[in-house]
Structure formats: structure tokens, C-alpha cells
Design a protein around this motif. Structure first.
Motif, PDB file in Angstrom:
ATOM      1  N   TYR A 247       0.833  -1.195   0.000  1.00  0.00           N
ATOM      2  CA  TYR A 247       0.000   0.000   0.000  1.00  0.00           C
ATOM      3  C   TYR A 247       0.869   1.246   0.000  1.00  0.00           C
ATOM      4  N   HIS A 248       0.258   2.362  -0.414  1.00  0.00           N
ATOM      5  CA  HIS A 248       0.949   3.644  -0.312  1.00  0.00           C
ATOM      6  C   HIS A 248       1.421   3.824   1.128  1.00  0.00           C
ATOM      7  N   GLN A 249       2.682   4.148   1.281  1.00  0.00           N
ATOM      8  CA  GLN A 249       3.290   4.250   2.607  1.00  0.00           C
ATOM      9  C   GLN A 249       3.041   5.634   3.202  1.00  0.00           C
ATOM     10  N   ALA A 250       1.784   5.911   3.524  1.00  0.00           N
ATOM     11  CA  ALA A 250       1.391   7.228   4.025  1.00  0.00           C
ATOM     12  C   ALA A 250       1.793   7.409   5.485  1.00  0.00           C
ATOM     13  N   ASN A 251       1.318   6.542   6.324  1.00  0.00           N
ATOM     14  CA  ASN A 251       1.789   6.472   7.713  1.00  0.00           C
ATOM     15  C   ASN A 251       1.385   5.125   8.298  1.00  0.00           C
TER      16      ASN A 251
ATOM     17  N   ALA B 120       4.744   9.808  -4.671  1.00  0.00           N
ATOM     18  CA  ALA B 120       4.689   8.966  -5.866  1.00  0.00           C
ATOM     19  C   ALA B 120       5.767   7.900  -5.884  1.00  0.00           C
ATOM     20  N   ALA B 121       6.818   8.078  -5.076  1.00  0.00           N
ATOM     21  CA  ALA B 121       7.893   7.079  -5.004  1.00  0.00           C
ATOM     22  C   ALA B 121       7.586   5.962  -4.025  1.00  0.00           C
ATOM     23  N   SER B 122       6.527   6.115  -3.254  1.00  0.00           N
ATOM     24  CA  SER B 122       6.231   5.206  -2.154  1.00  0.00           C
ATOM     25  C   SER B 122       6.068   3.749  -2.590  1.00  0.00           C
ATOM     26  N   LEU B 123       5.230   3.491  -3.606  1.00  0.00           N
ATOM     27  CA  LEU B 123       4.997   2.110  -4.026  1.00  0.00           C
ATOM     28  C   LEU B 123       6.256   1.457  -4.608  1.00  0.00           C
ATOM     29  N   PRO B 124       6.958   2.083  -5.559  1.00  0.00           N
ATOM     30  CA  PRO B 124       8.138   1.396  -6.103  1.00  0.00           C
ATOM     31  C   PRO B 124       9.269   1.240  -5.097  1.00  0.00           C
ATOM     32  N   ILE B 125       9.433   2.192  -4.168  1.00  0.00           N
ATOM     33  CA  ILE B 125      10.447   2.014  -3.124  1.00  0.00           C
ATOM     34  C   ILE B 125      10.078   0.832  -2.242  1.00  0.00           C
TER      35      ILE B 125
ATOM     36  N   ALA C 214      11.208  -4.629  -0.567  1.00  0.00           N
ATOM     37  CA  ALA C 214      10.743  -6.000  -0.343  1.00  0.00           C
ATOM     38  C   ALA C 214      11.539  -6.986  -1.181  1.00  0.00           C
ATOM     39  N   ASP C 215      11.901  -6.585  -2.384  1.00  0.00           N
ATOM     40  CA  ASP C 215      12.732  -7.419  -3.240  1.00  0.00           C
ATOM     41  C   ASP C 215      14.108  -7.620  -2.614  1.00  0.00           C
ATOM     42  N   GLU C 216      14.698  -6.544  -2.104  1.00  0.00           N
ATOM     43  CA  GLU C 216      16.011  -6.636  -1.463  1.00  0.00           C
ATOM     44  C   GLU C 216      15.974  -7.548  -0.241  1.00  0.00           C
ATOM     45  N   ASP C 217      14.859  -7.512   0.490  1.00  0.00           N
ATOM     46  CA  ASP C 217      14.724  -8.322   1.707  1.00  0.00           C
ATOM     47  C   ASP C 217      14.372  -9.780   1.424  1.00  0.00           C
ATOM     48  N   GLY C 218      14.185 -10.116   0.145  1.00  0.00           N
ATOM     49  CA  GLY C 218      13.850 -11.491  -0.209  1.00  0.00           C
ATOM     50  C   GLY C 218      12.400 -11.855   0.002  1.00  0.00           C
ATOM     51  N   ARG C 219      11.532 -10.856   0.113  1.00  0.00           N
ATOM     52  CA  ARG C 219      10.119 -11.132   0.362  1.00  0.00           C
ATOM     53  C   ARG C 219       9.312 -11.298  -0.920  1.00  0.00           C
ATOM     54  N   LEU C 220       9.953 -11.075  -2.063  1.00  0.00           N
ATOM     55  CA  LEU C 220       9.259 -11.216  -3.343  1.00  0.00           C
ATOM     56  C   LEU C 220       9.907 -12.317  -4.169  1.00  0.00           C
ATOM     57  N   ALA C 221       9.254 -13.437  -4.243  1.00  0.00           N
ATOM     58  CA  ALA C 221       9.743 -14.560  -5.045  1.00  0.00           C
ATOM     59  C   ALA C 221       9.148 -14.477  -6.437  1.00  0.00           C
ATOM     60  N   PRO C 222       9.840 -14.992  -7.454  1.00  0.00           N
ATOM     61  CA  PRO C 222       9.289 -14.995  -8.805  1.00  0.00           C
ATOM     62  C   PRO C 222       7.900 -15.642  -8.831  1.00  0.00           C
ATOM     63  N   GLY C 223       6.976 -14.978  -9.491  1.00  0.00           N
ATOM     64  CA  GLY C 223       5.619 -15.492  -9.582  1.00  0.00           C
ATOM     65  C   GLY C 223       4.710 -15.077  -8.447  1.00  0.00           C
ATOM     66  N   ALA C 224       5.230 -14.355  -7.449  1.00  0.00           N
ATOM     67  CA  ALA C 224       4.403 -13.916  -6.324  1.00  0.00           C
ATOM     68  C   ALA C 224       3.298 -12.983  -6.807  1.00  0.00           C
ATOM     69  N   THR C 225       2.147 -13.085  -6.175  1.00  0.00           N
ATOM     70  CA  THR C 225       1.021 -12.201  -6.490  1.00  0.00           C
ATOM     71  C   THR C 225       1.033 -11.029  -5.525  1.00  0.00           C
ATOM     72  N   VAL C 226       1.034  -9.807  -6.078  1.00  0.00           N
ATOM     73  CA  VAL C 226       1.168  -8.591  -5.273  1.00  0.00           C
ATOM     74  C   VAL C 226      -0.024  -7.675  -5.524  1.00  0.00           C
ATOM     75  N   LEU C 227      -0.615  -7.188  -4.445  1.00  0.00           N
ATOM     76  CA  LEU C 227      -1.688  -6.207  -4.536  1.00  0.00           C
ATOM     77  C   LEU C 227      -1.093  -4.827  -4.261  1.00  0.00           C
ATOM     78  N   LEU C 228      -1.284  -3.903  -5.197  1.00  0.00           N
ATOM     79  CA  LEU C 228      -0.827  -2.522  -5.049  1.00  0.00           C
ATOM     80  C   LEU C 228      -2.033  -1.609  -4.880  1.00  0.00           C
ATOM     81  N   ALA C 229      -1.951  -0.651  -3.950  1.00  0.00           N
ATOM     82  CA  ALA C 229      -3.033   0.323  -3.807  1.00  0.00           C
ATOM     83  C   ALA C 229      -2.462   1.611  -3.233  1.00  0.00           C
ATOM     84  N   ALA C 230      -3.068   2.714  -3.632  1.00  0.00           N
ATOM     85  CA  ALA C 230      -2.592   4.024  -3.179  1.00  0.00           C
ATOM     86  C   ALA C 230      -3.733   5.025  -3.178  1.00  0.00           C
ATOM     87  N   PHE C 231      -3.541   6.132  -2.452  1.00  0.00           N
ATOM     88  CA  PHE C 231      -4.471   7.248  -2.478  1.00  0.00           C
ATOM     89  C   PHE C 231      -3.643   8.520  -2.351  1.00  0.00           C
TER      90      PHE C 231
END
Length: 322
Positions: free
Chosen positions: A241-245, A275-280, A285-302
């Protein structure tokens, strides 16, 4: 031109300024305790652009990292999208500067102004261009330097925002191999007065009202995006999610009944980078190893406008050691 195409997600990267601003510095100015700031926002530190440091350079650094991960040369990119609310100048626009810095001369360029939903909007535009056969390789960057527009004496906003940039590379593929799924985007101009940044001014927001709307909108659009993708909450590996707080993240997770381990939270490290919140968050998460190939990810922002959206992607970036 193929009538059945999709967008593959092949590269990811992020960049943040060197200057670290911890809660102690902000707490001292506001006359509050550090613990109060963390309870209120979830932040511990954030990064600020230094005087004279350009957002375009930071965006290009993130783009360079994403291109390297995708093993794509800058000259092969034919569209560059920069989502930002805080370009270095009104013209030339940020995407043109970044295109030059990356050696992507000749690529089409577009700045996307959709506040904190900007990256998701850019992702939709970039994927649509590929699906329509109008682009083969697209770089989408979210970059903001809102520290330039902070009222450092405002207890509602002074601790929230940080600066940074994140980028992804999209490449054309067959529809069945597509990583970018349905994205739903919305707006409600009646909510515009809740967050605003006037020309020459500083950020202002109605914190309580924004909290309520943010939780409501991101909860609702989560269900909408899942329905559009034909999947359920249990099918999602990671919610970004958007990293608002931190309070908003926890409230959305509570509304949806999510385990904290499935919800990315980079707010303690970076704060709200708009606007950088989601890709950062994705890159971290990729750097931390939390995203494996083929993982399903839900993105949302406001964000301000009000604007909001949600979408589902499959993680297609190859492992770092591949």
C-alpha cells in the motif's frame, strides 16, 4: 502488430538521498518527544534532498538500477514516464531530463501528476501502451522531493514526508505471460480540500479526515482490484500500500483481516515518499527477499485530489543472483 500482448515486469530499483533526518531533529523543532512522532506516524527517519540536489538525478539513479536489473540498455527504452508532484522546474519536464541522463534519447516522455497515486497511474499508462503495441520497453519512475514543500513547524505534516525515487521496467510479452494485471483508478474532486499544496506554498492536510478516507478508499479498492483480477484475499502473497503512515497501514490491514507479515511497511525507514512510495516499497521487499518470482502482489494508493487506485501484479523480476 500483435492483438494479444501484455506487459512483463522485468526490473526494479530505488534511490534515496544521502541526508538522513531522524525523529530527534524534528521533535526538537516541534517541541515534542520522539516517541510521540513515531506513535503518530510510524516514522523513525526519512531522507531529504540536499540544497542544490536535483530530483531528476535521483529519478535517473533509480531508473539506472531498474534497467541494470532488467539487463536493458537505456537506449532500448522507447517510453519514459515520471510520476511526480515536485519536479525541479515546470519546464523542461522531469521525464525529459531523466531520459537524457539515462541515454534514452529519442524515447517518448511524459510526466504523470496524480499525487501519491502517480506511480500506479504511470504503471497503468505504461502497460496500456505496451498492450496497444505503441511501446516495447517502458521505464516507469515514481519520484518526489516533498521536503522542499514542508512547513517544518506543522505537527500534522512535518514528520510525515521524505524524498526518494523508485522505478520499474516493463517489456512487451505474450498476454498469458503478462505480469501487470487489472488496475482500477478513481477520483473525487470533492475531497480536494483535504490535502493541498498551493503554488509557492507548503503542504497542508486535514489529518483526521484524510485518515478516514484513506482507510476507506484503500480497503474498497483492494476488493475492487481483486475482483477485477478474479482472485481472493488469500491468493495474494504481499500487499503493498501507499506508505502514508503506519496508522493507516495498520487500519487497512485490520479492516481486511490481514496478517502483518503480508503487508509491506517501509515507513520507519523512508516516511511518505508520495509517488515514489509504491516502487520504493516494492524494491525494498525485493532486497529483503520477500518477493519470489511469480508472487502475487496487490498494489493500492491514495493521494491529494482525491485520487486513488489499486491493481494486481505478478512478480516477474528475476532473482538477484540469476
Amino acid at each position: 502488430m500483435s492483438a494479444v500482448r501484455g506487459a512483463a515486469l522485468t526490473g526494479i530499483g530505488h534511490a534515496v538521498p544521502a541526508r538522513v533526518v531522524g525523529n530527534a531533529e524534528i521533535a526538537q523543532r516541534l517541541g515534542v518527544e520522539e516517541a510521540w512522532l513515531e506513535r503518530r506516524s510510524g516514522t523513525r527517519e526519512r531522507r531529504y534532498l540536499a540544497d542544490g540536489e536535483r530530483l531528476a538525478d535521483l529519478a535517473a539513479e533509480a531508473g539506472r538500477a531498474a534497467l541494470a536489473r532488467a539487463r536493458v540498455d537505456g537506449g532500448a527504452i522507447d517510453m519514459v514516464l515520471i510520476a511526480t508532484t515536485s519536479p525541479d522546474e515546470l519546464s523542461p519536464h522531469a521525464s525529459t531530463w531523466v531520459t537524457g541522463l539515462l541515454g534514452a534519447d529519442g524515447a517518448s516522455t511524459l510526466d504523470v501528476s496524480a499525487a501519491c497515486t502517480g506511480f500506479l497511474t504511470g504503471l497503468s499508462v505504461g502497460a496500456s501502451a505496451i498492450e496497444a503495441g505503441r511501446a516495447e520497453k517502458v521505464l516507469v519512475v515514481g519520484a518526489d522531493g516533498l521536503s522542499r514543500y514542508l512547513n517544518r513547524d506543522d505537527r500534522d505534516t512535518a514528520m510525515l514526508f521524505g524524498d526518494g525515487a523508485g522505478a520499474v521496467v516493463l517489456e512487451a510479452t505474450d498476454a498469458e505471460a503478462a505480469d501487470v494485471g487489472p488496475i482500477r483508478l478513481h477520483s473525487d474532486p470533492s475531497g480536494g480540500p483535504l490535502i493541498n499544496l498551493p503554488n509557492g506554498g507548503t503542504i497542508w492536510m486535514d489529518g483526521r479526515a484524510v485518515f478516514r478516507r484513506a482507510v476507506e478508499l484503500m480497503t474498497d479498492v483492494t476488493h475492487e482490484a481483486l475482483e477485477a483480477a478474479g482472485i481472493a484475499l488469500g491468493d495474494v502473497d504481499l500487499f503493498v500500500y501507499h506508505q502514508a503512515n503506519g496508522r493507516i497501514l495498520r487500519a487497512v490491514g485490520h479492516e481486511l483481516g490481514l496478517d502483518d507479515a503480508r503487508v509491506i511497511d517501509t515507513i520507519p525507514r523512508f516516511g511518505n515518499t508520495s509517488a515514489a512510495s509504491l516502487p520504493i516499497a516494492l524494491s525494498a521487499a525485493d532486497e529483503d527477499g520477500r518477493l519470489a518470482p511469480g508472487a502475487t502482489v496487490l498494489l493500492a494508493a491514495f493521494g491529494a485530489g482525491l485520487v486513488w487506485g489499486g491493481g494486481v501484479v505478478r512478480w516477474g523480476v528475476r532473482p538477484r543472483d540469476a
